[in-house]
Design a protein around this motif. Sequence first.
Motif, PDB file in Angstrom:
ATOM      1  N   ILE A 406       1.366  -6.482  -2.650  1.00  0.00           N
ATOM      2  CA  ILE A 406       0.022  -7.069  -2.641  1.00  0.00           C
ATOM      3  C   ILE A 406      -0.921  -6.146  -1.875  1.00  0.00           C
ATOM      4  O   ILE A 406      -0.657  -5.781  -0.724  1.00  0.00           O
ATOM      5  CB  ILE A 406       0.035  -8.456  -1.992  1.00  0.00           C
ATOM      6  N   VAL A 407      -2.022  -5.748  -2.529  1.00  0.00           N
ATOM      7  CA  VAL A 407      -3.067  -4.963  -1.858  1.00  0.00           C
ATOM      8  C   VAL A 407      -4.374  -5.723  -1.990  1.00  0.00           C
ATOM      9  O   VAL A 407      -4.639  -6.366  -3.008  1.00  0.00           O
ATOM     10  CB  VAL A 407      -3.173  -3.538  -2.436  1.00  0.00           C
ATOM     11  N   ILE A 408      -5.190  -5.667  -0.940  1.00  0.00           N
ATOM     12  CA  ILE A 408      -6.357  -6.549  -0.832  1.00  0.00           C
ATOM     13  C   ILE A 408      -7.584  -5.755  -0.370  1.00  0.00           C
ATOM     14  O   ILE A 408      -7.482  -4.852   0.462  1.00  0.00           O
ATOM     15  CB  ILE A 408      -6.090  -7.685   0.184  1.00  0.00           C
ATOM     16  N   ARG A 409      -8.729  -6.160  -0.911  1.00  0.00           N
ATOM     17  CA  ARG A 409     -10.007  -5.595  -0.471  1.00  0.00           C
ATOM     18  C   ARG A 409     -11.021  -6.728  -0.366  1.00  0.00           C
ATOM     19  O   ARG A 409     -11.095  -7.591  -1.241  1.00  0.00           O
ATOM     20  CB  ARG A 409     -10.467  -4.539  -1.482  1.00  0.00           C
ATOM     21  N   GLY A 410     -11.788  -6.742   0.723  1.00  0.00           N
ATOM     22  CA  GLY A 410     -12.781  -7.803   0.902  1.00  0.00           C
ATOM     23  C   GLY A 410     -13.491  -7.659   2.226  1.00  0.00           C
ATOM     24  O   GLY A 410     -13.125  -6.823   3.070  1.00  0.00           O
ATOM     25  N   PRO A 411     -14.498  -8.489   2.477  1.00  0.00           N
ATOM     26  CA  PRO A 411     -15.295  -8.364   3.710  1.00  0.00           C
ATOM     27  C   PRO A 411     -14.540  -8.730   4.973  1.00  0.00           C
ATOM     28  O   PRO A 411     -14.997  -8.412   6.077  1.00  0.00           O
ATOM     29  CB  PRO A 411     -16.456  -9.334   3.465  1.00  0.00           C
ATOM     30  N   GLN A 412     -13.390  -9.396   4.837  1.00  0.00           N
ATOM     31  CA  GLN A 412     -12.615  -9.807   6.006  1.00  0.00           C
ATOM     32  C   GLN A 412     -11.572  -8.772   6.430  1.00  0.00           C
ATOM     33  O   GLN A 412     -10.869  -8.968   7.422  1.00  0.00           O
ATOM     34  CB  GLN A 412     -11.943 -11.161   5.757  1.00  0.00           C
ATOM     35  N   ILE A 413     -11.463  -7.652   5.706  1.00  0.00           N
ATOM     36  CA  ILE A 413     -10.425  -6.666   5.989  1.00  0.00           C
ATOM     37  C   ILE A 413     -10.831  -5.803   7.192  1.00  0.00           C
ATOM     38  O   ILE A 413     -11.960  -5.327   7.297  1.00  0.00           O
ATOM     39  CB  ILE A 413     -10.158  -5.772   4.761  1.00  0.00           C
ATOM     40  N   MET A 414      -9.874  -5.561   8.070  1.00  0.00           N
ATOM     41  CA  MET A 414     -10.110  -4.858   9.334  1.00  0.00           C
ATOM     42  C   MET A 414     -10.719  -3.472   9.144  1.00  0.00           C
ATOM     43  O   MET A 414     -10.649  -2.855   8.084  1.00  0.00           O
ATOM     44  CB  MET A 414      -8.799  -4.713  10.099  1.00  0.00           C
ATOM     45  N   LYS A 415     -11.225  -2.962  10.239  1.00  0.00           N
ATOM     46  CA  LYS A 415     -11.779  -1.609  10.295  1.00  0.00           C
ATOM     47  C   LYS A 415     -10.672  -0.563  10.375  1.00  0.00           C
ATOM     48  O   LYS A 415     -10.842   0.584   9.958  1.00  0.00           O
ATOM     49  CB  LYS A 415     -12.694  -1.514  11.519  1.00  0.00           C
ATOM     50  N   GLY A 416      -9.546  -0.939  10.923  1.00  0.00           N
ATOM     51  CA  GLY A 416      -8.411  -0.029  11.090  1.00  0.00           C
ATOM     52  C   GLY A 416      -7.617  -0.436  12.308  1.00  0.00           C
ATOM     53  O   GLY A 416      -7.865  -1.479  12.922  1.00  0.00           O
ATOM     54  N   TYR A 417      -6.619   0.384  12.672  1.00  0.00           N
ATOM     55  CA  TYR A 417      -5.816   0.129  13.867  1.00  0.00           C
ATOM     56  C   TYR A 417      -6.358   0.929  15.050  1.00  0.00           C
ATOM     57  O   TYR A 417      -6.711   2.097  14.917  1.00  0.00           O
ATOM     58  CB  TYR A 417      -4.350   0.501  13.636  1.00  0.00           C
ATOM     59  N   TRP A 418      -6.412   0.292  16.195  1.00  0.00           N
ATOM     60  CA  TRP A 418      -6.956   0.890  17.409  1.00  0.00           C
ATOM     61  C   TRP A 418      -6.137   2.130  17.816  1.00  0.00           C
ATOM     62  O   TRP A 418      -4.927   2.034  18.063  1.00  0.00           O
ATOM     63  CB  TRP A 418      -6.926  -0.154  18.518  1.00  0.00           C
ATOM     64  N   ASN A 419      -6.814   3.269  17.827  1.00  0.00           N
ATOM     65  CA  ASN A 419      -6.190   4.538  18.251  1.00  0.00           C
ATOM     66  C   ASN A 419      -4.929   4.872  17.462  1.00  0.00           C
ATOM     67  O   ASN A 419      -3.998   5.499  17.991  1.00  0.00           O
ATOM     68  CB  ASN A 419      -5.861   4.503  19.759  1.00  0.00           C
ATOM     69  N   ARG A 420      -4.880   4.468  16.187  1.00  0.00           N
ATOM     70  CA  ARG A 420      -3.726   4.770  15.335  1.00  0.00           C
ATOM     71  C   ARG A 420      -4.217   5.325  13.996  1.00  0.00           C
ATOM     72  O   ARG A 420      -4.114   4.661  12.964  1.00  0.00           O
ATOM     73  CB  ARG A 420      -2.886   3.509  15.076  1.00  0.00           C
ATOM     74  N   PRO A 421      -4.769   6.536  13.968  1.00  0.00           N
ATOM     75  CA  PRO A 421      -5.321   7.070  12.712  1.00  0.00           C
ATOM     76  C   PRO A 421      -4.285   7.215  11.607  1.00  0.00           C
ATOM     77  O   PRO A 421      -4.587   6.961  10.435  1.00  0.00           O
ATOM     78  CB  PRO A 421      -5.904   8.427  13.120  1.00  0.00           C
ATOM     79  N   ASP A 422      -3.062   7.597  11.950  1.00  0.00           N
ATOM     80  CA  ASP A 422      -2.034   7.766  10.921  1.00  0.00           C
ATOM     81  C   ASP A 422      -1.643   6.423  10.305  1.00  0.00           C
ATOM     82  O   ASP A 422      -1.508   6.304   9.078  1.00  0.00           O
ATOM     83  CB  ASP A 422      -0.798   8.452  11.502  1.00  0.00           C
ATOM     84  N   ALA A 425      -4.444   5.162   8.108  1.00  0.00           N
ATOM     85  CA  ALA A 425      -4.458   5.838   6.806  1.00  0.00           C
ATOM     86  C   ALA A 425      -3.359   5.317   5.894  1.00  0.00           C
ATOM     87  O   ALA A 425      -3.529   5.266   4.667  1.00  0.00           O
ATOM     88  CB  ALA A 425      -4.301   7.347   7.005  1.00  0.00           C
ATOM     89  N   ASN A 426      -2.242   4.895   6.465  1.00  0.00           N
ATOM     90  CA  ASN A 426      -1.149   4.360   5.653  1.00  0.00           C
ATOM     91  C   ASN A 426      -1.439   2.942   5.180  1.00  0.00           C
ATOM     92  O   ASN A 426      -1.048   2.550   4.069  1.00  0.00           O
ATOM     93  CB  ASN A 426       0.152   4.370   6.463  1.00  0.00           C
ATOM     94  N   ALA A 427      -2.159   2.159   5.992  1.00  0.00           N
ATOM     95  CA  ALA A 427      -2.437   0.764   5.649  1.00  0.00           C
ATOM     96  C   ALA A 427      -3.663   0.614   4.762  1.00  0.00           C
ATOM     97  O   ALA A 427      -3.698  -0.264   3.896  1.00  0.00           O
ATOM     98  CB  ALA A 427      -2.619  -0.067   6.917  1.00  0.00           C
ATOM     99  N   LEU A 428      -4.681   1.442   4.974  1.00  0.00           N
ATOM    100  CA  LEU A 428      -5.924   1.364   4.206  1.00  0.00           C
ATOM    101  C   LEU A 428      -6.010   2.590   3.303  1.00  0.00           C
ATOM    102  O   LEU A 428      -6.268   3.700   3.774  1.00  0.00           O
ATOM    103  CB  LEU A 428      -7.129   1.308   5.154  1.00  0.00           C
ATOM    104  N   ARG A 429      -5.792   2.372   1.995  1.00  0.00           N
ATOM    105  CA  ARG A 429      -5.699   3.502   1.066  1.00  0.00           C
ATOM    106  C   ARG A 429      -6.600   3.309  -0.145  1.00  0.00           C
ATOM    107  O   ARG A 429      -6.763   2.195  -0.636  1.00  0.00           O
ATOM    108  CB  ARG A 429      -4.257   3.681   0.588  1.00  0.00           C
ATOM    109  N   GLU A 430      -7.139   4.406  -0.605  1.00  0.00           N
ATOM    110  CA  GLU A 430      -7.936   4.417  -1.830  1.00  0.00           C
ATOM    111  C   GLU A 430      -7.006   4.354  -3.041  1.00  0.00           C
ATOM    112  O   GLU A 430      -5.889   4.877  -3.009  1.00  0.00           O
ATOM    113  CB  GLU A 430      -8.784   5.693  -1.908  1.00  0.00           C
TER     114      GLU A 430
END
Length: 574
Positions: A406-422, A425-430
């Motif tokens: 399941i992959v999801i996109r919407g206004p409630q989706i987080m900005k990312g993980y705090w101080n975890r760029p890698d 990038a693995n969780a939020l993908r184009e």
Amino acid sequence: MEKPWTRFYDPGVPATLAYPAHPLHEYLSRSARKFPDHPALIFFDRTICYRELDEAATRFAAALQALGIRTGDRVSLYLPNTPQYVIAYFGILRAGGVVVPTNPQYVMRELEHQLRDSGARAIVTLSLFFDKVQAVRGQTPLEQVIVTNIKEYFPPITKVLFTLFREQKDGHRVGISGLSNTSWFQDLLNHPGSSGFTPVAVSQDDLAVLGYTGGTTGTPKGAMLTHRNLVANVEQLRVWDPEAQEGAEITVGALPFFHSYGQTVVMNLAIASAGAIICIPNPRELDGVLKVIDKHKPTRFPGVPTLYTAINNSPQLSRYSLKSIRVCNSGAGALPPEVQKAFEALTGARLVEGYGLTEASPVTHSNPLRSKRKIGSIGIPFPDTEVKLVNVETGQAVGVGEEGEIVIRGPQIMKGYWNRPDETANALRELGDGGGPWLFTGDIGRMDEEGYFAIVDRKKDMIKTSGFNVYPREVEDVLYEHPAVLEAAVVGVPDEHRIEAVKAYVVLRQGRSATEQEIRDFCRQRLTGYKVPRAVEFRDSLPKSMVGKILRRVLVEEEAAAKAKASPPEKTPA
């Protein structure tokens, strides 16, 4: 993107929303203006109205400013469900800070990690936990410690009895005199300087909450939730229940506020709707939960499957009426159909299963409250929420009825993980559609032709046995059908012949009995052979998170530890 599910929305639920352009804490200000004398919090029979709550939050915001807390600073809340939690939460936001909800069950190692990782400059802690905070304080960025006693908002008689008979015995009485940068919560609220609040400009894109994930796959990490994310999810929840009345709903606050589910579906939604919250600091005291439902007549009861199971089987049930409950949302784990049916028959309420995760603020799916509902399904996506299923190996979209992540996109989706760029990038993908990144949930599901989704299981919980994939939830649903089974969990354990073997852990109902062979025979009549548990272990209880979710990973860890102990490594000859 085609959204077949929108035709099954309840009447009055729109497919898209216009979201208010204000920060999350504006909900409290608005409710206090419109309903100043309405109950906001109910705590051990003491009622706090919206005017009192709003004023206390502003005083706390002023106190934080006086302590040097500025826009973007992180402040930890190490508290159970109490009025202090709600006051501090909205006070932190009003001061421009970022809330770091902290699990009250954390041991010192976990507490230290979260404080260090988040960079929290201050913490609000229950006096019961003060010694743990002091023990790790020197290894963290903490500059200010604010201590509160659970009795501070008790009704007068309850407060006196607690002070005389339980406070010291249970570890709530602590002394902080002489300790630098350490304050009592009430002293800050009542300080003359607490009236000098300086309003802070807060953008919708500013961080509001660092919501730490449960850490089921490793070290917990902070999901960066903005004011926009949390406001969007509140608005989606509000329209999902067209029958809800502003200023009239009463919600059972048994879900812990530190968890994203309790934070949004109980606290934020109730405050936004000017409803009352019954704050329950310990939902494991089931008789107390039933008592407040009977006394205060709540209309909403968000919960988890284990809580509904416990109520269904409570020997005290006949003493209380639960008929005031109108709607219930179940999340944080699969809702067994038998549990759902039994609870609805008991209360007359509408109990619907939904789905979400901290990274989504947290809700993304729910069954409709009045329209078509599918038992065993997590329902359909919320307004403005896009969902698709992709092949776990190739990332390509799969068809109707096929299994995929399941992959999801919407206004409630987080900005990312705090101080975890890698990890971000693995969780939020184009996915090459030009619409922005998708959140990869790690959950395996399928969608039917009407757009209803079902969770097959966690990708990481999938059991590989004899060349086949087995999803624990399917086996657990069968186990729950057995008349003697109260709770069940299924995991994969190492097996030299099958890679993994299916093992079930079972808690029996009081007064009922069953043998391992009886359980296996029951499953064999309902499941393909390779899905039938090779072993069944009976237990008095199953490990659960603070929110009540059964922790399969703990069972896996216990199994590995037991095997290691039984087979110690051979000693190398000298």
